[in-house]
Design an enzyme around this catalytic site. Structure first.
Site, PDB file in Angstrom:
ATOM      1  N   ASP A 436       0.157   2.681   2.043  1.00  0.00           N
ATOM      2  CA  ASP A 436      -0.656   2.076   0.988  1.00  0.00           C
ATOM      3  C   ASP A 436      -2.060   1.753   1.501  1.00  0.00           C
ATOM      4  OD1 ASP A 436      -1.163   1.023  -1.520  1.00  0.00           O
ATOM      5  OD2 ASP A 436       0.676  -0.158  -1.569  1.00  0.00           O
ATOM      6  N   ASP A 501      -0.170   2.416 -10.420  1.00  0.00           N
ATOM      7  CA  ASP A 501       0.618   1.181 -10.440  1.00  0.00           C
ATOM      8  C   ASP A 501       1.108   0.883 -11.842  1.00  0.00           C
ATOM      9  OD1 ASP A 501       0.716   0.467  -7.837  1.00  0.00           O
ATOM     10  OD2 ASP A 501      -0.850  -1.064  -7.924  1.00  0.00           O
TER      11      ASP A 501
HETATM   12  C1  GLA Z   1       0.231  -1.660  -4.190  1.00  0.00           C
HETATM   13  C2  GLA Z   1       1.106  -0.489  -4.564  1.00  0.00           C
HETATM   14  C3  GLA Z   1       2.385  -0.977  -5.201  1.00  0.00           C
HETATM   15  C4  GLA Z   1       3.100  -1.879  -4.232  1.00  0.00           C
HETATM   16  C5  GLA Z   1       2.187  -3.022  -3.813  1.00  0.00           C
HETATM   17  C6  GLA Z   1       2.813  -3.849  -2.706  1.00  0.00           C
HETATM   18  O1  GLA Z   1      -0.230  -2.319  -5.310  1.00  0.00           O
HETATM   19  O2  GLA Z   1       0.418   0.374  -5.399  1.00  0.00           O
HETATM   20  O3  GLA Z   1       3.201   0.107  -5.567  1.00  0.00           O
HETATM   21  O4  GLA Z   1       3.496  -1.134  -3.108  1.00  0.00           O
HETATM   22  O5  GLA Z   1       0.935  -2.541  -3.349  1.00  0.00           O
HETATM   23  O6  GLA Z   1       1.989  -4.885  -2.330  1.00  0.00           O
END
Ligand code: GLA
Length: 703
Positions: A436, A501
């Site tokens: 990420d 997301d």
């Molecule tokens: C980001 C990712 C999510 C999740 C969060 C965890 O927003 O896109 O899918 O993994 O971080 O903190």
């Protein structure tokens, strides 16, 4: 002018001085037809230049009578500010043509690489070398240019922001220069480094920059009225200073031209499959259906609860269990612990092994979330190494999601991250990493106070490459608060993207439609999440959620222990159906389509060899008195008989359906010609509902 052409590939004219003139970037033009170019390129207005100044130049370097947007610019302490190469030499090897030249006065050498990829797709790259003794400052160096012949009628750019990645925006270019600059230090949610355009003759083009840092797309109306599109890295002031003997290598710029948006997209998707994505050790296996723990748990990790979820996931037929954020340091929310890549023993008293062996014992793979490039000020790592973050002396450290960015241009930082991530990958049976990156780069200064976004991006690539070399069987997902890092540069070294997301299926329709223009569906993470949706609070049927996610790399992102028995059964049926069809959905030769019907409906489909799976998705209230028939364009011979069947569990969401329509959808036969020209008469659907169809060409003599 000397003509360079490669069979079926490219035709350029090489001037005595200056950058190449574009004749055709996708075809070889017969030399007899190019002989007269010297004369043609001299036409100009009455008080224009007395010398021939071609307008359609590949990477014009500015000055010397070229008044367009310069695609390469540099200087030596303000001197030698014009770069004009000469003495072009050409090397052709297989599908690659390389052109080299230099400007002895400026002390600069240039090498252009043109490579032919799948079908009409090409990619180009530029290398600029400092051949003199003192530093050369490269202010700008695009990776390539694309001539939009006759000028662009429209262009389409993509992206809105977080949760609305890949939304398509059509623009009509006006005079001058249209610029898209991204200064977020990642691909970004709002300015995807890609463009689709149609020229005045009806040809469609697509262009993509394989780069995960700052970028520029410049569409310039040149002196002859045509458009040149240039794309490359965006440098901060003084960011790219080449010492004597140093060479700057640009990212790859991918271009294609064909008859329609569908055709350019299909070619780009095939290119990603064939030339961009990394090859795994051994044969390609089906994309495993996964459970991601994020929306079902957030930071509240409880090992017994997670084990219970894993049990239910295995019962659902899920094949990979991905433990998301919250397992390390003391991370109970997003205010702490990034950088502390050791297991939180409050949550996992015996480490991760009990959970991992539980998951693998159930026959599933285990995946783990990391955000290696980041650090929270509230972390052991930051307390020990406050100097490890990107920063500019005297400027405040601006937080975003409570975090700062580690300076990957430092070897000690990369060694720490390689060891920290590598220790976990080496110790445990981890098959998948969700990598990420949850903030933009805002003050990307290195130890010497110099702008470092470009070097940071390259160092990120190098860190991923180093981990991949050490753990070649581990698959990696590129995530950046959703689809914020999803370009072909990162995709050379990662295996899928977290598309957004936002898991609301209604939002996902346009996000995925846009993403599919440049990405094959099997690399797009598409998850079935809870209802009401966590991002939008909208409720949706399980069928709608499942059908919208069906074509991508399928995942489930909810607490499976919270499903009612009937939801559990239905979800299992959708997962089984996906698994039974993914050999087709994700086949390397499968073709995909998306049609926006203009009446609140979208049609997505994948087909191969007379077998098509299509979804009809009704987003808005139907606009017409009756829905118009849906054309199914794919992979079926025009004179064949086709069996049509609605597939998947749940009752069909029809407002009203005639008996003949229902009959047709339950195994009825239509001719493929009728299907392609007239279309399928689908009953009217309720808004925010969808159906899934299977169409199969019948064997000759069958029935
Ligand atoms: C980001 C990712 C999510 C999740 C969060 C965890 O927003 O896109 O899918 O993994 O971080 O903190």
């Amino acid at each position: 002018m000397k003509i360079v052409s490669q069979k079926g590939h490219l035709t350029l004219a090489l001037p005595e001085f200056g950058m190449p003139l574009i004749i055709d970037q996708f075809a070889e033009v017969a030399t007899s037809a190019t002989g007269s170019l010297n004369t043609l390129s001299r036409a100009g207005r009455i008080n224009g230049m007395d010398i021939a100044v071609p307008a359609a130049v590949f990477l014009p370097s500015g000055g010397m009578g070229h008044f367009g947007w310069p695609a390469i610019q540099g200087h030596r302490q303000g001197r030698q500010f014009v770069f004009q190469p000469s003495n072009w030499t050409t090397v052709e090897s297989g599908k690659v043509v390389t052109l080299s030249a230099s400007d002895p006065g400026a002390g600069v050498g240039v090498r252009l690489t043109f490579e032919r990829l799948t079908g009409p797709v090409r990619r180009t790259r530029v290398e600029v070398s400092n051949l003199a003794e003192d530093d050369y400052t490269l202010d700008r160096c695009m990776a390539g240019s694309l001539l939009i012949k006759g000028g662009a009628e429209w262009i389409e750019a993509m992206g809105d922001g977080w949760g609305r990645e890949f939304h398509v925006h059509r623009l009509v270019p006006s005079r001058g220069v249209w610029l898209q600059e991204s200064r977020r230090g990642r691909t970004s949610h709002d300015r995807y480094p890609a463009l689709v355009a149609r020229d005045r003759h009806g040809s469609v083009y697509a262009a993509h920059l394989g780069w995960s840092g700052n970028h520029v797309f410049a569409l310039d109306q040149i002196d002859d009225g045509q458009h040149l599109l240039h794309a490359g890295e965006l440098f901060e002031p003084g960011e790219m200073i080449l010492a004597s003997g140093e060479t700057y290598v640009s990212p790859w710029f991918y271009i294609v031209s064909a008859g329609s948006v569908d055709d350019v997209s299909a070619a780009m998707r095939q290119t990603v499959r064939a030339h961009v994505l990394p090859k795994l050790n051994g044969p390609t296996k089906p994309r495993p259906v996964l459970l991601n723990t994020w929306e079902g748990n957030y930071f509240a990790h409880d090992i017994n609860r997670l084990k219970a979820q894993a049990n239910r996931a295995a019962d659902l037929g899920i094949e990979r269990f991905v433990l998301d954020d919250g397992w390390f340091g003391k991370r109970d929310d997003d205010t702490s612990s990034l950088g502390d890549w050791f297991i939180d023993t409050r949550k996992y008293p015996d480490g991760l092994e009990p959970l991992i062996s539980h998951v693998t014992g159930l026959g599933m793979e285990f995946g783990l979330w990391f955000e290696p490039e980041m650090v929270n000020p509230n972390s052991e790592l930051y307390r020990q190494h406050p100097d490890w973050v990107l920063q500019i002396e005297g400027k405040p450290l601006l937080l975003s999601r409570n975090q700062l960015v580690l300076d990957l241009t430092r070897l000690d930082v990369c060694d720490y991250l390689f060891d920290a991530v590598g220790a976990l990958l080496g110790r445990h049976a981890i098959s998948f990493v969700k990598w990420d990156m949850n903030r933009d780069l805002t003050h990307a200064g290195d130890r010497l106070g110099r702008a470092a976004t470009s070097r940071q991006t390259r160092a990120f690539y190098a860190l991923v490459d180093r981990l991949r070399a050490a753990f070649p069987d581990v698959e990696i997902e590129s995530c950046a608060s959703g689809g914020g890092r999803a370009d072909y540069g990162v995709l050379e070294r990662t295996h899928r993207i977290w598309t957004s997301d936002c898991t609301d299926p209604l939002e996902r329709v346009s996000i995925q439609a846009g993403a599919m223009r440049f990405l094959p569906p099997e690399i797009m993470g598409c998850h079935i999440s809870a209802s009401p949706n966590h991002q939008t609070r909208r409720p949706h049927s399980l069928a709608f959620r499942a059908i919208v996610a069906f074509f991508g790399h399928l995942g489930v992102e909810l607490d499976p222990t919270a499903l009612s028995p009937s939801e559990f059964d239905e979800l299992k049926q959708w997962i089984d159906l996906h698994k039974s069809l993914r050999h087709l959905l994700h086949h390397a030769d499968a073709s995909c389509f998306h049609t926006e019907m203009g009446d609140g409906r979208h049609v997505f489909g994948v087909g191969l060899g007379g077998h098509v799976i299509a979804s009809i998705i009704q987003t808005d209230q139907p606009r017409a008195e009756q829905p118009c028939p849906v054309p199914i364009p794919l992979a079926i011979a025009r004179d064949a008989e086709v069996e049509v069947r609605m597939i998947g569990p749940g009752s069909p969401p029809f407002v009203r359906a005639a008996p003949a329509q229902l009959e047709l959808l339950s195994g009825g036969i239509v001719s493929s010609g009728l299907l392609a020209s007239h279309g399928l008469p689908i009953p009217q659907l309720y808004p925010q509902s969808a159906i899934l169809l299977e169409l199969k060409q019948r064997e000759a003599g069958n029935g």
